[in-house]
Enzyme design. Sequence first.
Site, PDB file in Angstrom:
ATOM      1  N   HIS A 195       3.813  10.609   6.966  1.00  0.00           N
ATOM      2  CA  HIS A 195       3.169  10.307   8.244  1.00  0.00           C
ATOM      3  C   HIS A 195       4.160   9.621   9.177  1.00  0.00           C
ATOM      4  O   HIS A 195       4.668   8.548   8.849  1.00  0.00           O
ATOM      5  CB  HIS A 195       1.948   9.397   8.040  1.00  0.00           C
ATOM      6  CG  HIS A 195       0.797  10.105   7.393  1.00  0.00           C
ATOM      7  ND1 HIS A 195      -0.231   9.438   6.775  1.00  0.00           N
ATOM      8  CD2 HIS A 195       0.524  11.436   7.310  1.00  0.00           C
ATOM      9  CE1 HIS A 195      -1.103  10.336   6.305  1.00  0.00           C
ATOM     10  NE2 HIS A 195      -0.660  11.546   6.618  1.00  0.00           N
ATOM     11  N   HIS A 246       5.805   6.596   6.834  1.00  0.00           N
ATOM     12  CA  HIS A 246       5.463   6.155   5.473  1.00  0.00           C
ATOM     13  C   HIS A 246       4.944   7.352   4.673  1.00  0.00           C
ATOM     14  O   HIS A 246       4.796   8.451   5.219  1.00  0.00           O
ATOM     15  CB  HIS A 246       4.409   5.040   5.536  1.00  0.00           C
ATOM     16  CG  HIS A 246       3.127   5.493   6.147  1.00  0.00           C
ATOM     17  ND1 HIS A 246       2.835   5.336   7.482  1.00  0.00           N
ATOM     18  CD2 HIS A 246       2.063   6.155   5.627  1.00  0.00           C
ATOM     19  CE1 HIS A 246       1.649   5.857   7.739  1.00  0.00           C
ATOM     20  NE2 HIS A 246       1.156   6.369   6.631  1.00  0.00           N
ATOM     21  N   GLU A 254      -2.778  13.437   1.475  1.00  0.00           N
ATOM     22  CA  GLU A 254      -4.078  13.025   2.017  1.00  0.00           C
ATOM     23  C   GLU A 254      -4.807  14.237   2.585  1.00  0.00           C
ATOM     24  O   GLU A 254      -5.953  14.491   2.247  1.00  0.00           O
ATOM     25  CB  GLU A 254      -3.883  11.956   3.092  1.00  0.00           C
ATOM     26  CG  GLU A 254      -3.275  10.681   2.528  1.00  0.00           C
ATOM     27  CD  GLU A 254      -3.700   9.439   3.263  1.00  0.00           C
ATOM     28  OE1 GLU A 254      -3.392   9.341   4.471  1.00  0.00           O
ATOM     29  OE2 GLU A 254      -4.328   8.563   2.632  1.00  0.00           O
ATOM     30  N   HIS A 307       2.380   9.012   1.292  1.00  0.00           N
ATOM     31  CA  HIS A 307       1.232   8.945   0.373  1.00  0.00           C
ATOM     32  C   HIS A 307       1.550   9.887  -0.780  1.00  0.00           C
ATOM     33  O   HIS A 307       1.957  11.026  -0.549  1.00  0.00           O
ATOM     34  CB  HIS A 307      -0.050   9.406   1.079  1.00  0.00           C
ATOM     35  CG  HIS A 307      -0.387   8.579   2.286  1.00  0.00           C
ATOM     36  ND1 HIS A 307      -1.149   7.445   2.229  1.00  0.00           N
ATOM     37  CD2 HIS A 307      -0.027   8.728   3.584  1.00  0.00           C
ATOM     38  CE1 HIS A 307      -1.268   6.916   3.440  1.00  0.00           C
ATOM     39  NE2 HIS A 307      -0.592   7.685   4.289  1.00  0.00           N
ATOM     40  N   HIS A 310       0.823  -1.216   0.000  1.00  0.00           N
ATOM     41  CA  HIS A 310       0.000   0.000   0.000  1.00  0.00           C
ATOM     42  C   HIS A 310       0.854   1.261   0.000  1.00  0.00           C
ATOM     43  O   HIS A 310       0.430   2.320  -0.442  1.00  0.00           O
ATOM     44  CB  HIS A 310      -0.907   0.037   1.234  1.00  0.00           C
ATOM     45  CG  HIS A 310      -1.752  -1.185   1.410  1.00  0.00           C
ATOM     46  ND1 HIS A 310      -2.750  -1.530   0.535  1.00  0.00           N
ATOM     47  CD2 HIS A 310      -1.728  -2.160   2.356  1.00  0.00           C
ATOM     48  CE1 HIS A 310      -3.328  -2.656   0.937  1.00  0.00           C
ATOM     49  NE2 HIS A 310      -2.724  -3.057   2.034  1.00  0.00           N
ATOM     50  N   THR A 325      -5.724   6.420   8.240  1.00  0.00           N
ATOM     51  CA  THR A 325      -6.298   6.717   6.919  1.00  0.00           C
ATOM     52  C   THR A 325      -6.348   5.473   6.039  1.00  0.00           C
ATOM     53  O   THR A 325      -6.571   5.575   4.837  1.00  0.00           O
ATOM     54  CB  THR A 325      -5.505   7.832   6.200  1.00  0.00           C
ATOM     55  OG1 THR A 325      -4.194   7.330   5.896  1.00  0.00           O
ATOM     56  CG2 THR A 325      -5.389   9.081   7.057  1.00  0.00           C
ATOM     57  N   THR A 326      -6.128   4.311   6.643  1.00  0.00           N
ATOM     58  CA  THR A 326      -6.292   3.035   5.936  1.00  0.00           C
ATOM     59  C   THR A 326      -7.113   2.126   6.836  1.00  0.00           C
ATOM     60  O   THR A 326      -7.142   2.317   8.066  1.00  0.00           O
ATOM     61  CB  THR A 326      -4.925   2.369   5.672  1.00  0.00           C
ATOM     62  OG1 THR A 326      -4.237   2.195   6.916  1.00  0.00           O
ATOM     63  CG2 THR A 326      -4.080   3.199   4.720  1.00  0.00           C
TER      64      THR A 326
HETATM   65 ZN    ZN Z   1      -0.505   7.441   6.257  1.00  0.00          ZN
END
Ligand code: ZN
Length: 325
Positions: A145, A120, A132, A122, A88, A229-230
């Site tokens: 993040h 990690h 995000e 995005h 992801h 957020t996942t």
């Molecule tokens: Zn994140």
Amino acid sequence: MQRLALTFLALPLVLRAAPGVSWCYDSQDPKCGPRYWKDLAKGCGGNNQSPINIDRRKVQRDRNLGDVLFDGYDQAPPGKWRLMNNGHTVVMRLEGVSASEHINITIGVLLEKYRALQFHFHWGNLEGNGSEHTIDGHQFPMELHLVHMNTKYKTFNEAKGHPNGLAVLGFLYKVSDVDNSNYNTIVAGLKNISRQGDFVDLASTFCLNNLLPSMAKLSKYYRYPGSLTTPDCAEVVLWTLFEEPIPISQSQLNAFVNTVHFPANGIGTSLAKMTNNFRPPQPLKNRKVYASRDATISCSAMPSVSLLLLPLLLVFQIVHFSGPS
Ligand SMILES: [Zn+2]
Ligand SMILES: *[C@@H]1O[C@H](CO)[C@@H](O)[C@H](O)[C@H]1NC(C)=O
Ligand SMILES: *[C@@H]1O[C@H](CO)[C@@H](O)[C@H](O)[C@H]1NC(C)=O
């Protein structure tokens, strides 16, 4: 007896079907993208979801929001860090070694201490931004993040059972003309983690500070209660989104877009590049976003709201007092 045998035969089929219903982003397969997450994990349909759009006309200044206290961000801890493609995102795992015990933040009105577990990213694609969180509807090229766990709890799963169990620091990126050399290790490592499950252990760690804007610029931030957020989108995150973006070059951004891949989506399909791995902004609902002492707020809307309400109140009073008694 026969029924028992049948059950045993059926079991492996059921287990094999399970990975197919896992979540994904639209860029991977729209059938399991963000709008369907709430069907897979009830929490994703909750009232305190992340990310959000930060509307600077509606945030509320809170002068009690002191600086985030960083501890160990200025040292390269002993031990190994692992850069990984988890299917992801690209994640740097700081946990599993005593090393991460050296990296903490202290935040919130309760001055609670949180330990760094992983960070990690995005991102978008070659044409589009991929942060995000958005600010006044503006999406940024990428978002970092840094995930921390309240030191009151022993494990990530235990922390996930409590409000404020986790604290995530979010940073936005801006495109710069020159490479950000502090990202060389990560960008070079992307080549080694092209496929899901690939990982590479770094030869040495570095100061997390190096990935961030200078400390002097971190007094400007927004704070709100939200979620992962996942999926499972657990609503246990105290969010801090910093206003100062991190500079990164277009070619460094492109390395994320071009080098790492999502897992294969079904038999026979080729690997898709990992792109647009962001969840869109979620409704704020009953929450308030607080701005730190130095954060930018746009006050234009505030007076106009009260100016609009004033005549209404007057009309209400006139009607009220002139009505039949
Ligand atoms: Zn994140
Ligand atoms: C994407 O980000 C860049 C750099 O911050 C910005 O100039 C551009 O307006 C953004 N695009 C959108 C559609 O928000
Ligand atoms: C990472 O990949 C490069 C080639 O792209 C290779 O030279 C290097 O040994 C790899 N590093 C690790 C730790 O596997």
